[in-house]
Write a protein that holds these residues in place. Structure first.
Motif, PDB file in Angstrom:
ATOM      1  N   SER A 380       0.826  -1.203   0.000  1.00  0.00           N
ATOM      2  CA  SER A 380       0.000   0.000   0.000  1.00  0.00           C
ATOM      3  C   SER A 380       0.861   1.254   0.000  1.00  0.00           C
ATOM      4  O   SER A 380       1.843   1.353   0.737  1.00  0.00           O
ATOM      5  N   GLY A 381       0.482   2.213  -0.833  1.00  0.00           N
ATOM      6  CA  GLY A 381       1.214   3.475  -0.912  1.00  0.00           C
ATOM      7  C   GLY A 381       1.190   4.238   0.396  1.00  0.00           C
ATOM      8  O   GLY A 381       2.216   4.722   0.872  1.00  0.00           O
ATOM      9  N   ILE A 382       0.033   4.333   1.004  1.00  0.00           N
ATOM     10  CA  ILE A 382      -0.076   5.116   2.238  1.00  0.00           C
ATOM     11  C   ILE A 382       0.697   4.429   3.367  1.00  0.00           C
ATOM     12  O   ILE A 382       1.257   5.099   4.239  1.00  0.00           O
ATOM     13  N   ALA A 384       3.456   2.801   2.895  1.00  0.00           N
ATOM     14  CA  ALA A 384       4.857   3.133   2.649  1.00  0.00           C
ATOM     15  C   ALA A 384       5.188   4.500   3.237  1.00  0.00           C
ATOM     16  O   ALA A 384       6.264   4.721   3.786  1.00  0.00           O
ATOM     17  N   ILE A 385       4.239   5.419   3.129  1.00  0.00           N
ATOM     18  CA  ILE A 385       4.438   6.763   3.676  1.00  0.00           C
ATOM     19  C   ILE A 385       4.551   6.719   5.198  1.00  0.00           C
ATOM     20  O   ILE A 385       5.472   7.277   5.778  1.00  0.00           O
ATOM     21  N   SER A 386       3.596   6.052   5.820  1.00  0.00           N
ATOM     22  CA  SER A 386       3.554   6.053   7.296  1.00  0.00           C
ATOM     23  C   SER A 386       4.543   5.078   7.895  1.00  0.00           C
ATOM     24  O   SER A 386       4.880   5.159   9.066  1.00  0.00           O
ATOM     25  N   GLU A 388       3.799   2.109   8.417  1.00  0.00           N
ATOM     26  CA  GLU A 388       2.974   1.114   9.126  1.00  0.00           C
ATOM     27  C   GLU A 388       2.556   0.045   8.118  1.00  0.00           C
ATOM     28  O   GLU A 388       1.437   0.030   7.628  1.00  0.00           O
ATOM     29  N   ARG A 389       3.467  -0.881   7.842  1.00  0.00           N
ATOM     30  CA  ARG A 389       3.257  -1.807   6.726  1.00  0.00           C
ATOM     31  C   ARG A 389       2.869  -3.210   7.142  1.00  0.00           C
ATOM     32  O   ARG A 389       2.768  -4.106   6.306  1.00  0.00           O
ATOM     33  N   PRO A 442      -4.370   8.910  -1.521  1.00  0.00           N
ATOM     34  CA  PRO A 442      -3.979   7.569  -1.062  1.00  0.00           C
ATOM     35  C   PRO A 442      -4.634   7.266   0.274  1.00  0.00           C
ATOM     36  O   PRO A 442      -4.728   8.134   1.129  1.00  0.00           O
ATOM     37  N   SER A 443      -5.079   6.037   0.433  1.00  0.00           N
ATOM     38  CA  SER A 443      -5.666   5.617   1.706  1.00  0.00           C
ATOM     39  C   SER A 443      -5.615   4.103   1.806  1.00  0.00           C
ATOM     40  O   SER A 443      -5.521   3.408   0.790  1.00  0.00           O
ATOM     41  N   ILE A 444      -5.722   3.628   3.031  1.00  0.00           N
ATOM     42  CA  ILE A 444      -5.754   2.187   3.278  1.00  0.00           C
ATOM     43  C   ILE A 444      -6.982   1.568   2.608  1.00  0.00           C
ATOM     44  O   ILE A 444      -6.961   0.408   2.195  1.00  0.00           O
TER      45      ILE A 444
ATOM     46  N   ILE B  53       1.567  12.020  -2.960  1.00  0.00           N
ATOM     47  CA  ILE B  53       2.472  11.274  -2.078  1.00  0.00           C
ATOM     48  C   ILE B  53       3.413  12.202  -1.298  1.00  0.00           C
ATOM     49  O   ILE B  53       3.450  12.134  -0.067  1.00  0.00           O
ATOM     50  N   VAL B  57       3.519  12.638   2.840  1.00  0.00           N
ATOM     51  CA  VAL B  57       4.668  12.447   3.735  1.00  0.00           C
ATOM     52  C   VAL B  57       4.737  13.625   4.701  1.00  0.00           C
ATOM     53  O   VAL B  57       4.979  13.454   5.896  1.00  0.00           O
ATOM     54  N   GLU B  60       1.858  13.347   7.228  1.00  0.00           N
ATOM     55  CA  GLU B  60       2.169  12.288   8.199  1.00  0.00           C
ATOM     56  C   GLU B  60       3.191  12.794   9.222  1.00  0.00           C
ATOM     57  O   GLU B  60       3.062  12.546  10.412  1.00  0.00           O
ATOM     58  N   ARG B  64       2.488  13.243  13.217  1.00  0.00           N
ATOM     59  CA  ARG B  64       3.299  12.650  14.300  1.00  0.00           C
ATOM     60  C   ARG B  64       3.845  13.725  15.228  1.00  0.00           C
ATOM     61  O   ARG B  64       3.888  13.535  16.441  1.00  0.00           O
ATOM     62  N   HIS B  91      13.088  11.163   3.858  1.00  0.00           N
ATOM     63  CA  HIS B  91      12.062  10.119   3.924  1.00  0.00           C
ATOM     64  C   HIS B  91      11.137  10.212   2.720  1.00  0.00           C
ATOM     65  O   HIS B  91      10.728   9.200   2.140  1.00  0.00           O
ATOM     66  N   THR B  95      10.643   7.309   0.051  1.00  0.00           N
ATOM     67  CA  THR B  95       9.311   6.738  -0.177  1.00  0.00           C
ATOM     68  C   THR B  95       8.945   6.800  -1.654  1.00  0.00           C
ATOM     69  O   THR B  95       8.460   5.826  -2.233  1.00  0.00           O
ATOM     70  N   GLN B  98      10.963   4.326  -3.608  1.00  0.00           N
ATOM     71  CA  GLN B  98      10.512   2.953  -3.361  1.00  0.00           C
ATOM     72  C   GLN B  98       9.201   2.657  -4.096  1.00  0.00           C
ATOM     73  O   GLN B  98       9.046   1.596  -4.727  1.00  0.00           O
ATOM     74  N   LEU B  99       8.278   3.604  -4.072  1.00  0.00           N
ATOM     75  CA  LEU B  99       7.001   3.390  -4.757  1.00  0.00           C
ATOM     76  C   LEU B  99       7.202   3.376  -6.272  1.00  0.00           C
ATOM     77  O   LEU B  99       6.564   2.610  -6.989  1.00  0.00           O
ATOM     78  N   HIS B 348      -5.980  15.165   4.157  1.00  0.00           N
ATOM     79  CA  HIS B 348      -5.252  14.651   5.322  1.00  0.00           C
ATOM     80  C   HIS B 348      -4.805  15.801   6.220  1.00  0.00           C
ATOM     81  O   HIS B 348      -3.627  15.950   6.513  1.00  0.00           O
ATOM     82  N   VAL B 415     -11.039   9.428   7.095  1.00  0.00           N
ATOM     83  CA  VAL B 415     -10.632   8.881   5.785  1.00  0.00           C
ATOM     84  C   VAL B 415     -11.039   7.417   5.671  1.00  0.00           C
ATOM     85  O   VAL B 415     -11.537   6.978   4.632  1.00  0.00           O
TER      86      VAL B 415
END
Lengths: 473, 473
Positions: A380-382, A384-386, A388-389, A442-444, B53, B57, B60, B64, B91, B95, B98-99, B348, B415
């Protein structure tokens, strides 16, 4: 009670101020009933004071602490991070207090009479309420029993609330356990195992059964994620006895003795029906010791209803809440029903777990021919960002009818996404109902689409060979 | 091109490797087409490399950082917190890389041929591709135009990508702006205003219109939350000119000159159709300058399709993705349709915004008699635990049919929850479809139930007087 003693007249009496009881009270008041709510301890019941809410304060704390530890990659630098359990306890107490005050205010605004005391039935239309020296008798038209449950503790284990704790005392520990053994596999066991692991305890999870109670893909992912977090899991293992001394706990397994600094026992709940006088008035019980009710939560006595953990089924607030409303509606002459075919279950672990409908195992057991689609959050793209994979989204679809049978997720956002699955089951969605809509980017959420697409070999972000493998399941 | 020059033969050529293009390519490959994907810059397009994307980032990171600042109550203590923009950039680059590699791997696994270069149509079945000194001609059976969009910059403003930045350069800033003016009200404008405010910039948001483009309750909550975060909002205000010198930016409004250290312009996108040769081959355009397509994304030329931001409608990846798949399916003879009646929109921000279906204003404009239900997250148990109490859940229901018309949320989890709303619209849910199911406890999801319950005066956690007020809306 002496015959002829004065009884106060009440319309509807509800015993127990937990989520089932107080929501029943407010719903009944909305429907014009004059309601009296009797609580012997604190408004909010086990859920608010000793269960769901306190443990969620701990999981939220663990969530934030884990997030902060991974915040470096987002440019967030801090010299040193300390975790202060006492401050978290204070926040917990404050939150509970605030929510309890909220319930009291809602009751007041809905003109629900609140009584403090222990209640017990004297007859089919009379109840005694004892509060210290005070004692009073009430005659009612209807009553709802919502006295909830207490922890079920296996033989050989004695909770001292210091080193051997239950779901009521785990969030009251004064220090972070050096070594914590968690016994059980319900959502609180999983949540606390994960939370204390994040807080710094060395955690071992012991489960009596061969595996966790979820879809086998979730069970596998729990094992993988827990292992990655340093949590040991012992399966097919029962604790026959546990003893605490000043410094540690000794735990007897079949062929082994383990020691730890703390043991947390989360092996289920049992209905809280003692001292209620329900035997005296002859309320029918199920063979497993719950109060027998019909779909409208009516007991064998036409004036008395029962809701929540005192009735058969999972000891979950969501069940009590729905039953409480249904009972109050039944009393007001509205024929709603408590139907738990599609009850979502969640665990606020890291990442969270959410599940509704048939698991893959259950679908096979029930004779379905199914298609199984799965999307790993690592694609998932999102995610990868967070970063949290961990986790996945899995759907179970009936091959013949294309009807949606189940949704099982572990991963960021699972708790919020699960309602899409609940709605899909309730509205008898087919795979095309998931394929047609659009998902925010992007979203889960997009993973839900790809899970269904994977069945049809048309997921975009799953490599073709893997796609084929999944299809063969 | 000289007549008779050799043309390479290809089955399907797709121009543009953004989300619309690469997903079209993979879908077509799944359906057995031999696919060539031409990209002049980088795979992933604006969305991955310069839009969704990179900005996510940043959101996100802001999320945080804001969470850490509020972590004290959860017992999380840290001596000092620094934010390092450079690390976040790293980051971001990682990201994106990687994507991008992920997309390349997916294309390879699906045997999609990747070509680097700029493409332009020579005829209805031929395209030229230029890459530096290289030049080649391809003959195709079908082509899909997916060249996306570029930022639309109002007259009088010149982007220098240093002090005056657009959606492409905002995430490349080398320092955190001391004072940032954000011009625009799309989701990126809102996200970046919030993120940079968290990073420490003094932010002012300037919007040309009277209000934001959401349901009026969201518009109001944005204003409240932004104000609470110290973000100023100027409405009904247009920038006529902006100039940057070494140290600052001067901004001309109608009667005023503002100065700031940085200006971010996010005033929409325009289709990227120049130099494509589409005039030469006579592809029909809409009056607003987009490529005219039907529901299957076919242009006026039977061999050429167009998807994404080059076509009319919101410049959102979700639209491009769906259109890309539909075009590839149409080419393979499958008659699917791109229908955006229920397109979810999200931002977001902190907390996030999500919306689908008719707003309250739109419902009235379209002549509906509606019921409006709303649940404030300040009354949510899980929000009390997390401390994330801003926002609400709002539902719009048709009075006559009880059909669900819209869901509008601002708040934690919005979301992920929005897909419940999308499904409800797609499956023509009625209010009872929300009242019947159960919702996991404790979770934000329960607020959806209470929003609908509030219409029927049966929400439990809304005080009776407020319940009545909402009912009158």
């Amino acid at each position: 009670m002496v015959v002829g003693e004065l009884a106060h007249e009440r319309e509807l009496i509800i015993i127990g101020g937990g989520p089932g009881g107080y929501q029943a009270a407010i719903r009944a008041a909305q429907l014009g009933q004059s309601v009296t709510l009797i609580e012997r301890a604190e408004l909010g019941g086990v859920c608010l004071n000793r269960g769901c809410i306190p443990t969620k304060v701990f999981t939220e704390g663990a969530n934030r602490l884990a997030s902060i530890r991974k915040a470096g990659q987002f440019g967030i630098e801090s010299d040193s991070i300390h975790f202060n359990l006492h401050t978290l306890q204070t926040h917990k107490e404050k939150t509970i207090h605030q929510l309890r005050e909220g319930i009291a205010a809602l009751c007041k605004a809905n003109k629900v009479e609140l009584l403090s005391g222990s209640a017990f039935f004297l007859a089919e239309d009379r109840i005694g309420v004892e509060n210290g020296d005070q004692y009073a008798v009430y005659r009612f038209k209807h009553a709802i029993i919502a006295t909830g449950s207490i922890p079920f503790i296996p033989k050989g284990i004695e909770i001292d609330h210091k080193r051997i704790v239950d779901t009521w005392s785990i969030t009251k520990l004064e220090t972070i356990p050096e070594t914590l053994i968690v016994y059980g596999y319900d959502y609180i066991a999983l949540e606390m195992a994960m939370a204390f692991s994040v807080f710094g305890s060395r955690v071992t999870l012991i489960i009596e059964k061969n595996d966790f109670p979820f879809d086998h893909s979730i069970n596998r992912e729990i094992k993988r994620v827990f292992k990655k977090n340093g949590i040991k899991i012992l399966r097919n293992t029962a604790i026959s006895a546990a003893f605490a001394d000043r410094n540690r706990v000794s735990i007897n397994l079949e062929n082994e003795v383990l020691t730890c600094t703390h043991l947390f026992v989360s092996t289920g709940q049992k209905p809280n029906t003692d001292n209620l006088g329900i035997n005296r008035i002859g309320i029918e019980m199920t063979s497993s010791g719950f109060i027998q009710v019909n779909k409208q939560c009516l007991t064998s006595i036409p004036s008395i209803f029962a809701v929540g953990d005192v009735t058969e089924g999972p000891a979950l607030a969501v069940k009590a809440i729905r039953q409480g409303k249904v009972a109050s509606e039944a009393i007001a002459g509205i024929s709603s029903e408590a139907d738990f075919s599609f009850l979502p279950t969640i665990a606020h672990t890291l990442p969270p777990i959410a599940s509704v409908g048939l698991t893959e195992q259950e679908a096979y057991e029930q004779g379905y021919q199914i298609n199984v689609g799965q999307f790993p959050l690592s694609s998932s793209g999102i995610a990868a960002i967070s970063g949290e994979r961990d986790g996945f989204i899995k759907v179970i679809i009936d091959k013949e009818s294309q009807l949606f049978l189940g949704l099982h997720m572990m991963g960021y956002g699972a708790v919020e996404l699960i309602t899409s699955g609940v709605f899909s089951l309730e509205m008898a969605a087919r795979d095309e109902d998931w394929l047609f809509p659009t998902y925010p980017h992007p979203s889960i959420n997009e993973g839900m689409l790809e899970a269904v697409e994977s069945i049809k070999k048309q997921a975009i972000h799953i490599l073709p060979p893997l796609r084929n493998e999944i299809y063969k399941v």
